[in-house]
Scaffold this motif. Structure first.
Motif, PDB file in Angstrom:
ATOM      1  N   VAL A  60      42.615  21.431 -48.592  1.00  0.00           N
ATOM      2  CA  VAL A  60      43.292  22.089 -47.517  1.00  0.00           C
ATOM      3  C   VAL A  60      44.269  21.086 -46.816  1.00  0.00           C
ATOM      4  O   VAL A  60      43.762  20.296 -46.282  1.00  0.00           O
ATOM      5  N   GLU A  61      45.537  21.303 -46.851  1.00  0.00           N
ATOM      6  CA  GLU A  61      46.570  20.715 -46.339  1.00  0.00           C
ATOM      7  C   GLU A  61      47.303  21.488 -45.193  1.00  0.00           C
ATOM      8  O   GLU A  61      47.953  20.908 -44.281  1.00  0.00           O
ATOM      9  N   SER A 115      45.216  30.052 -50.454  1.00  0.00           N
ATOM     10  CA  SER A 115      46.530  29.689 -51.105  1.00  0.00           C
ATOM     11  C   SER A 115      46.460  28.648 -52.018  1.00  0.00           C
ATOM     12  O   SER A 115      46.769  27.663 -51.304  1.00  0.00           O
ATOM     13  N   TRP A 116      46.185  28.809 -53.209  1.00  0.00           N
ATOM     14  CA  TRP A 116      46.070  27.514 -54.105  1.00  0.00           C
ATOM     15  C   TRP A 116      47.463  27.092 -54.295  1.00  0.00           C
ATOM     16  O   TRP A 116      48.450  27.378 -54.274  1.00  0.00           O
ATOM     17  N   PRO A 117      47.468  25.563 -54.381  1.00  0.00           N
ATOM     18  CA  PRO A 117      46.309  24.852 -54.277  1.00  0.00           C
ATOM     19  C   PRO A 117      45.817  24.141 -52.756  1.00  0.00           C
ATOM     20  O   PRO A 117      44.911  23.247 -52.754  1.00  0.00           O
ATOM     21  N   HIS A 118      46.610  24.162 -52.001  1.00  0.00           N
ATOM     22  CA  HIS A 118      46.487  23.429 -50.507  1.00  0.00           C
ATOM     23  C   HIS A 118      46.504  24.410 -49.393  1.00  0.00           C
ATOM     24  O   HIS A 118      46.483  23.596 -48.319  1.00  0.00           O
ATOM     25  N   GLY A 119      46.458  25.802 -49.516  1.00  0.00           N
ATOM     26  CA  GLY A 119      46.720  26.492 -48.148  1.00  0.00           C
ATOM     27  C   GLY A 119      45.702  27.444 -47.959  1.00  0.00           C
ATOM     28  O   GLY A 119      44.832  27.733 -48.887  1.00  0.00           O
ATOM     29  N   ILE A 120      45.412  27.719 -46.744  1.00  0.00           N
ATOM     30  CA  ILE A 120      44.578  28.730 -46.070  1.00  0.00           C
ATOM     31  C   ILE A 120      45.578  29.794 -45.488  1.00  0.00           C
ATOM     32  O   ILE A 120      46.244  29.346 -44.374  1.00  0.00           O
ATOM     33  N   GLY A 121      45.287  31.043 -45.692  1.00  0.00           N
ATOM     34  CA  GLY A 121      46.195  31.911 -44.964  1.00  0.00           C
ATOM     35  C   GLY A 121      45.491  33.086 -43.953  1.00  0.00           C
ATOM     36  O   GLY A 121      44.424  33.343 -44.427  1.00  0.00           O
ATOM     37  N   LEU A 122      45.904  32.998 -42.714  1.00  0.00           N
ATOM     38  CA  LEU A 122      45.462  33.885 -41.702  1.00  0.00           C
ATOM     39  C   LEU A 122      46.230  35.066 -41.571  1.00  0.00           C
ATOM     40  O   LEU A 122      47.159  34.975 -40.958  1.00  0.00           O
ATOM     41  N   ASN A 123      45.771  36.278 -42.033  1.00  0.00           N
ATOM     42  CA  ASN A 123      46.657  37.511 -41.858  1.00  0.00           C
ATOM     43  C   ASN A 123      45.883  38.224 -40.714  1.00  0.00           C
ATOM     44  O   ASN A 123      44.911  38.867 -40.944  1.00  0.00           O
ATOM     45  N   VAL A 124      46.705  38.434 -39.667  1.00  0.00           N
ATOM     46  CA  VAL A 124      46.015  38.944 -38.382  1.00  0.00           C
ATOM     47  C   VAL A 124      46.599  40.101 -38.181  1.00  0.00           C
ATOM     48  O   VAL A 124      47.815  40.547 -38.261  1.00  0.00           O
ATOM     49  N   THR A 125      45.756  41.077 -37.554  1.00  0.00           N
ATOM     50  CA  THR A 125      46.215  42.420 -36.783  1.00  0.00           C
ATOM     51  C   THR A 125      45.697  42.510 -35.481  1.00  0.00           C
ATOM     52  O   THR A 125      44.508  42.377 -35.336  1.00  0.00           O
ATOM     53  N   GLU A 126      46.587  42.431 -34.528  1.00  0.00           N
ATOM     54  CA  GLU A 126      46.114  42.458 -33.339  1.00  0.00           C
ATOM     55  C   GLU A 126      45.768  44.013 -32.788  1.00  0.00           C
ATOM     56  O   GLU A 126      46.381  44.921 -33.325  1.00  0.00           O
ATOM     57  N   ARG A 127      45.069  44.034 -31.826  1.00  0.00           N
ATOM     58  CA  ARG A 127      44.880  45.102 -31.026  1.00  0.00           C
ATOM     59  C   ARG A 127      46.037  45.708 -30.223  1.00  0.00           C
ATOM     60  O   ARG A 127      46.776  44.957 -29.754  1.00  0.00           O
ATOM     61  N   THR A 128      46.097  46.957 -30.167  1.00  0.00           N
ATOM     62  CA  THR A 128      47.356  47.464 -29.440  1.00  0.00           C
ATOM     63  C   THR A 128      47.067  48.277 -28.182  1.00  0.00           C
ATOM     64  O   THR A 128      45.972  49.303 -28.307  1.00  0.00           O
ATOM     65  N   PRO A 129      47.197  48.071 -26.979  1.00  0.00           N
ATOM     66  CA  PRO A 129      46.705  48.858 -25.683  1.00  0.00           C
ATOM     67  C   PRO A 129      47.180  50.364 -25.783  1.00  0.00           C
ATOM     68  O   PRO A 129      48.301  50.606 -25.992  1.00  0.00           O
ATOM     69  N   VAL A 130      46.452  51.221 -25.271  1.00  0.00           N
ATOM     70  CA  VAL A 130      46.795  52.368 -25.030  1.00  0.00           C
ATOM     71  C   VAL A 130      46.578  52.777 -23.572  1.00  0.00           C
ATOM     72  O   VAL A 130      47.113  53.754 -23.118  1.00  0.00           O
ATOM     73  N   LEU A 131      45.727  51.872 -22.928  1.00  0.00           N
ATOM     74  CA  LEU A 131      45.713  52.280 -21.630  1.00  0.00           C
ATOM     75  C   LEU A 131      45.448  50.933 -20.810  1.00  0.00           C
ATOM     76  O   LEU A 131      44.979  49.777 -21.531  1.00  0.00           O
ATOM     77  N   VAL A 132      45.748  50.697 -19.654  1.00  0.00           N
ATOM     78  CA  VAL A 132      45.413  49.375 -18.592  1.00  0.00           C
ATOM     79  C   VAL A 132      44.573  49.938 -17.600  1.00  0.00           C
ATOM     80  O   VAL A 132      44.789  50.993 -17.068  1.00  0.00           O
TER      81      VAL A 132
END
Length: 265
Positions: A60-61, A115-132
């Motif tokens: 991992v690089e 992600s060969w040969p040297h990578g790690i991928g972080l595919n993120v989905t964030e929460r979406t606010p509907v109320l505060v």
């Protein structure tokens, strides 16, 4: 009777020395390539094992991040704590995903991929606010599942405020005892999903007095008595019809969608 004849002894010799040599020659011809193939597979397997676990060719690089909106890639990398320099095949992707969801509640889902040969991928989905919910001059964001996941100093634009009447008296106290605050918050979220789009865009706040007493305050001062979160689709249709039939009304009641009402002008 005293012994075998010469013909019989010849037959026995031919029977003992004839067919078996043919089978042995046939077996030797096919055994050699099998042995060669097996040896080759052993060497290939050893080479693959060394390549994945013993060499520097698949370590991992780098760590890439995608899908962030509020979070920064740096925040995600820091929380992920991917072990740089480790063999890529040995990285525990499930542990990384669990760590991210625990340390960054804003993350709803994350896909950790090699992600060969040297990578790690972080595919993120964030929460979406509907109320505060406003508390102490700050705002707690609530997503479409009723999860309170982040506190921010400024309310997100266009997100209605949830006003939860938590006074321990009357119908509110009874609803809190019966359903709990979390259930009441989820009912408010449920209402926001059923409100017609045009009304949702104009909604300034959602007020919860009890399980079956939820109302909306619109930006132009009009109000909508919604009732409980049940029969949301029917209430949405009734509200749309009321808005067309009485565009100057100030108060709309769709708590009983089969008998909607409007008042004020």
């Amino acid at each position: 009777m005293a012994g075998s004849t010469a013909a019989e002894r010849g037959e026995r010799r031919r029977g003992a020395s004839g067919p078996p040599p043919v089978r042995r020659r046939f077996g030797r011809r096919h055994l050699r390539p099998i042995i060669i193939l097996a040896v080759a597979l052993v060497f290939l397997g050893s080479g693959a094992f060394w390549l994945l676990y013993g060499s520097d060719l698949a370590r991992v690089e780098r760590v890439s991040v995608s899908g962030t909106r509020v979070l920064t890639p740096g925040e995600v990398r820091g929380a992920a704590d991917v072990p740089l320099g480790d063999q890529l095949v040995a990285v525990d992707t499930d542990a990384i995903a669990s760590r991210l969801r625990e340390e960054l509640p804003r993350i709803r889902t994350v896909d950790v991929v090699r992600s060969w040969p040297h990578g790690i991928g972080l595919n993120v989905t964030e929460r979406t606010p509907v109320l505060v919910v406003e508390k102490g001059g700050e705002f707690i964001e609530i997503d479409g599942e009723g999860v309170r996941y982040a506190t921010v100093s400024r309310a997100p634009k266009g997100v209605p405020r949830l006003e939860l009447n938590t006074r321990r008296s009357g119908t509110t106290a009874a609803s809190l005892r019966r359903f709990g605050e979390g259930r009441l918050v989820r009912e408010a979220v449920r209402v926001t999903r059923e409100v017609p789009a045009a009304v949702a865009r104009a909604t300034r706040s959602v007020k919860v007095r009890s399980y079956d007493d939820i109302s909306l305050d619109l930006a132009d001062g009009r109000t909508v008595a919604w009732g409980s979160g049940e029969n949301g689709a029917a209430k949405g249709r009734a509200l749309t019809a009321l808005l067309k039939a009485a565009p100057d009304a100030r108060h709309f009641d769709v708590s009983v969608p089969t008998a909607p009402a409007s008042s004020g002008s």
